[in-house]
Design a protein around this motif. Structure first.
Motif, PDB file in Angstrom:
ATOM      1  N   THR A  38      60.602 -13.135  26.935  1.00 41.76           N
ATOM      2  CA  THR A  38      62.055 -14.252  27.265  1.00 41.76           C
ATOM      3  C   THR A  38      61.472 -15.323  28.063  1.00 41.76           C
ATOM      4  OG1 THR A  38      62.902 -12.992  28.859  1.00 41.76           O
ATOM      5  CG2 THR A  38      63.672 -12.205  26.782  1.00 41.76           C
ATOM      6  N   GLU A  39      62.019 -16.316  27.717  1.00 45.54           N
ATOM      7  CA  GLU A  39      61.865 -17.661  28.573  1.00 45.54           C
ATOM      8  C   GLU A  39      62.330 -17.425  30.195  1.00 45.54           C
ATOM      9  OE1 GLU A  39      60.070 -20.221  27.532  1.00 45.54           O
ATOM     10  OE2 GLU A  39      59.957 -19.721  25.605  1.00 45.54           O
ATOM     11  N   ALA A  40      61.345 -18.123  31.065  1.00 40.42           N
ATOM     12  CA  ALA A  40      61.897 -18.087  32.394  1.00 40.42           C
ATOM     13  C   ALA A  40      61.896 -19.423  32.879  1.00 40.42           C
ATOM     14  CB  ALA A  40      60.902 -17.133  33.119  1.00 40.42           C
ATOM     15  N   ASP A  41      61.112 -20.310  33.005  1.00 40.81           N
ATOM     16  CA  ASP A  41      61.046 -21.692  33.108  1.00 40.81           C
ATOM     17  C   ASP A  41      59.909 -22.409  32.478  1.00 40.81           C
ATOM     18  OD1 ASP A  41      58.577 -21.496  34.632  1.00 40.81           O
ATOM     19  OD2 ASP A  41      59.757 -20.934  36.440  1.00 40.81           O
ATOM     20  N   ALA A  42      59.574 -23.602  32.744  1.00 39.23           N
ATOM     21  CA  ALA A  42      58.665 -24.324  31.746  1.00 39.23           C
ATOM     22  C   ALA A  42      57.378 -23.770  31.708  1.00 39.23           C
ATOM     23  CB  ALA A  42      58.449 -25.747  32.512  1.00 39.23           C
ATOM     24  N   ALA A  50      61.341  -1.925  27.826  1.00 41.78           N
ATOM     25  CA  ALA A  50      62.326  -1.015  27.887  1.00 41.78           C
ATOM     26  C   ALA A  50      63.489  -1.596  28.240  1.00 41.78           C
ATOM     27  CB  ALA A  50      62.006   0.177  28.611  1.00 41.78           C
ATOM     28  N   GLY A  51      63.711  -3.121  28.000  1.00 41.00           N
ATOM     29  CA  GLY A  51      64.977  -3.598  28.084  1.00 41.00           C
ATOM     30  C   GLY A  51      65.045  -4.182  29.592  1.00 41.00           C
ATOM     31  N   LYS A  52      63.937  -4.294  30.431  1.00 40.19           N
ATOM     32  CA  LYS A  52      63.937  -4.785  31.720  1.00 40.19           C
ATOM     33  C   LYS A  52      62.925  -5.778  31.796  1.00 40.19           C
ATOM     34  CE  LYS A  52      65.819  -0.538  33.586  1.00 40.19           C
ATOM     35  NZ  LYS A  52      65.727   0.692  34.583  1.00 40.19           N
ATOM     36  N   THR A  53      62.945  -6.695  32.980  1.00 38.50           N
ATOM     37  CA  THR A  53      61.915  -7.407  33.179  1.00 38.50           C
ATOM     38  C   THR A  53      60.754  -6.917  33.709  1.00 38.50           C
ATOM     39  OG1 THR A  53      63.120  -9.350  33.480  1.00 38.50           O
ATOM     40  CG2 THR A  53      61.017  -9.555  34.373  1.00 38.50           C
ATOM     41  N   TYR A  54      59.559  -6.377  33.116  1.00 35.13           N
ATOM     42  CA  TYR A  54      58.395  -5.615  33.882  1.00 35.13           C
ATOM     43  C   TYR A  54      57.746  -6.602  34.716  1.00 35.13           C
ATOM     44  CZ  TYR A  54      53.653  -3.594  34.569  1.00 35.13           C
ATOM     45  OH  TYR A  54      52.889  -3.091  35.336  1.00 35.13           O
ATOM     46  N   ARG A  55      57.568  -7.969  34.483  1.00 41.28           N
ATOM     47  CA  ARG A  55      56.938  -8.889  35.188  1.00 41.28           C
ATOM     48  C   ARG A  55      57.020 -10.284  34.535  1.00 41.28           C
ATOM     49  NH1 ARG A  55      50.687  -7.880  36.604  1.00 41.28           N
ATOM     50  NH2 ARG A  55      51.582  -6.154  37.938  1.00 41.28           N
ATOM     51  N   ASP A  59      51.881 -19.281  32.362  1.00 36.41           N
ATOM     52  CA  ASP A  59      51.230 -19.683  30.967  1.00 36.41           C
ATOM     53  C   ASP A  59      49.799 -19.506  31.168  1.00 36.41           C
ATOM     54  OD1 ASP A  59      50.965 -22.023  32.624  1.00 36.41           O
ATOM     55  OD2 ASP A  59      51.689 -23.269  31.119  1.00 36.41           O
ATOM     56  N   ARG A  60      49.230 -19.345  32.502  1.00 35.17           N
ATOM     57  CA  ARG A  60      47.843 -19.077  32.349  1.00 35.17           C
ATOM     58  C   ARG A  60      47.365 -17.731  32.044  1.00 35.17           C
ATOM     59  NH1 ARG A  60      48.924 -22.778  36.338  1.00 35.17           N
ATOM     60  NH2 ARG A  60      47.216 -24.113  37.279  1.00 35.17           N
ATOM     61  N   CYS A  61      48.324 -16.832  31.610  1.00 36.14           N
ATOM     62  CA  CYS A  61      47.999 -15.614  30.950  1.00 36.14           C
ATOM     63  C   CYS A  61      47.654 -15.817  29.649  1.00 36.14           C
ATOM     64  CB  CYS A  61      49.132 -14.692  30.996  1.00 36.14           C
ATOM     65  SG  CYS A  61      49.707 -14.264  32.552  1.00 36.14           S
ATOM     66  N   TRP A  62      48.094 -17.027  29.098  1.00 38.14           N
ATOM     67  CA  TRP A  62      47.624 -17.359  27.415  1.00 38.14           C
ATOM     68  C   TRP A  62      47.176 -18.609  27.126  1.00 38.14           C
ATOM     69  CZ3 TRP A  62      52.641 -16.061  29.103  1.00 38.14           C
ATOM     70  CH2 TRP A  62      53.322 -16.938  29.162  1.00 38.14           C
ATOM     71  N   SER A  63      47.319 -19.523  28.151  1.00 37.56           N
ATOM     72  CA  SER A  63      46.552 -20.824  28.231  1.00 37.56           C
ATOM     73  C   SER A  63      45.262 -21.241  28.578  1.00 37.56           C
ATOM     74  CB  SER A  63      47.633 -21.944  28.974  1.00 37.56           C
ATOM     75  OG  SER A  63      46.741 -23.357  29.209  1.00 37.56           O
ATOM     76  N   VAL A  64      44.162 -21.266  27.544  1.00 41.76           N
ATOM     77  CA  VAL A  64      43.076 -21.384  27.844  1.00 41.76           C
ATOM     78  C   VAL A  64      42.581 -22.516  28.618  1.00 41.76           C
ATOM     79  CG1 VAL A  64      40.569 -21.664  26.889  1.00 41.76           C
ATOM     80  CG2 VAL A  64      42.291 -20.078  25.686  1.00 41.76           C
TER      81      VAL A  64
END
Length: 345
Positions: A38-42, A50-55, A59-64
């Motif tokens: 789900t979106e957090a910010d830009a 399980a319906g909760k925010t795990y972490r 975008d460094r997690c997917w932006s090469v």
């Protein structure tokens, strides 16, 4: 075979990826632990499990491009990327976990292709089902070209050295796949007093230490001498456990029978990252395990990562030959990749 561009840069064997999005589960009923975004910010998103925010992750997690910019700032030429450990999903129904991990591995492969030689992959496989795990391991290595695989420090509470996982290590050895062991859902959480981040700070090293000890007490590296297996967070507590294992083997006949080769000698055949955040601790790791077995590890791009891995190694270890081994030489052996490196000035 991976080629790194010419520089005396670090090779990071401990860094993580998360896809920008997750697909819907095609199986019914959908597992409660199936992740979503789900979106957090830009530039941040919430990983929902399980319906909760795990972490909440950046975008460094997917932006090469952003990842490579960070690597350049940290002095890293190559990074081995593996999924955020919670995504290993050993507790999920195996066919659903297989679907999820195949998707994550494919997304990681796309990032690697975009990075043009700056990234190498460590896959995820559903170890709760050996047949599915072996199939995905072979696909990741043979088809996707990954250097190896990431596994948890335990698989639903079973240590990595347990006999039921021997077929996996046999396959990894035969494929020449590196195995990176990362802390996951550690034991002892009920003994911690304080907020949730203490899991990463205090409980992770304990679980990694027990995982490494299980490899030693089952003689895994003796039985599989070509296996390349590394432990995160400097091997966790293993360094403090080794003297006790050695003395116990001397005192207790049952332990002498159990461990065919001394625990210290076995430990010096394993690999470890240098993620201990402290120069004296790093020097201790090198003295204990050997300067041929320790490698750069950052935990990038999460907040709790080493932002100066190259500088920390150079500060702790003045010998340039030792520095080079820790910065890139040992990782090249672990990942079985060829590095094109400038000669020392």
């Amino acid at each position: 075979m991976t080629i790194m561009s010419r520089c005396r840069c670090g090779v990071d064997i401990h860094a993580h990826v998360i896809p920008e999005n997750f697909p819907r589960c095609v199986r019914a009923p959908e597992p409660s632990s199936w992740p979503s975004m789900t979106e957090a910010d830009a530039c941040h998103r919430h990983v929902m499990i399980a319906g909760k925010t795990y972490r909440t992750v950046s975008d460094r997690c997917w932006s090469v491009p952003k990842r490579i910019a960070d690597m350049d700032a940290m002095g890293l030429g190559l990074q081995a990327v593996s999924p955020m450990p919670e995504l290993l999903s050993y507790w999920m129904d195996a066919p659903a976990a297989d679907d999820l991990l195949r998707y994550i591995n494919d997304q990681t492969a796309e990032m690697i292709a975009e990075a043009q030689g700056r990234l190498v992959g460590l896959a995820a496989v559903p170890l709760q089902d050996m047949n599915l795990a072996l199939r995905e391991l072979e696909r990741a290595v043979r088809q996707l070209g990954f250097a190896g695989v990431e596994i948890g420090s335990n698989i639903n509470g079973r240590p990595v050295g347990a006999p039921e996982f021997d077929a996996f290590f046999e396959a990894a050895e035969e494929l020449g796949a590196a195995v990176f062991v990362h802390a996951l859902r550690p034991a002892g959480m009920e003994r911690l007093v304080g907020p949730a981040p203490l899991q990463q700070v205090l409980a992770y090293p304990g679980d990694v230490g027990l995982a490494a000890a299980s490899v030693i007490t089952t003689n895994l590296i003796v039985r599989r001498p070509k296996l390349r297996i590394a432990f995160s967070h400097g091997g966790g507590t293993l360094g403090m456990l080794l003297p006790r294992l050695a003395e116990g083997r001397r005192v207790f006949p049952a332990l002498e029978t159990l461990m065919e080769v001394s625990p210290v000698e076995q430990a010096r055949r394993l690999f470890y990252d240098a993620l201990v955040y402290d120069a004296p601790a790093l020097r201790y790791l090198v003295e204990l395990f050997g300067d041929t077995q320790v490698m750069v590890g950052t935990d990038h791009p999460f907040n709790f990562h080493d932002r100066t891995p190259v500088g920390r190694i150079r500060e702790a270890l003045p010998d340039t030959a030792v520095q080079d081994r820790l910065l890139f030489g040992n990782a090249a052996r672990f990942l079985d990749c060829k590095l094109d490196v400038e000669p020392a000035p």
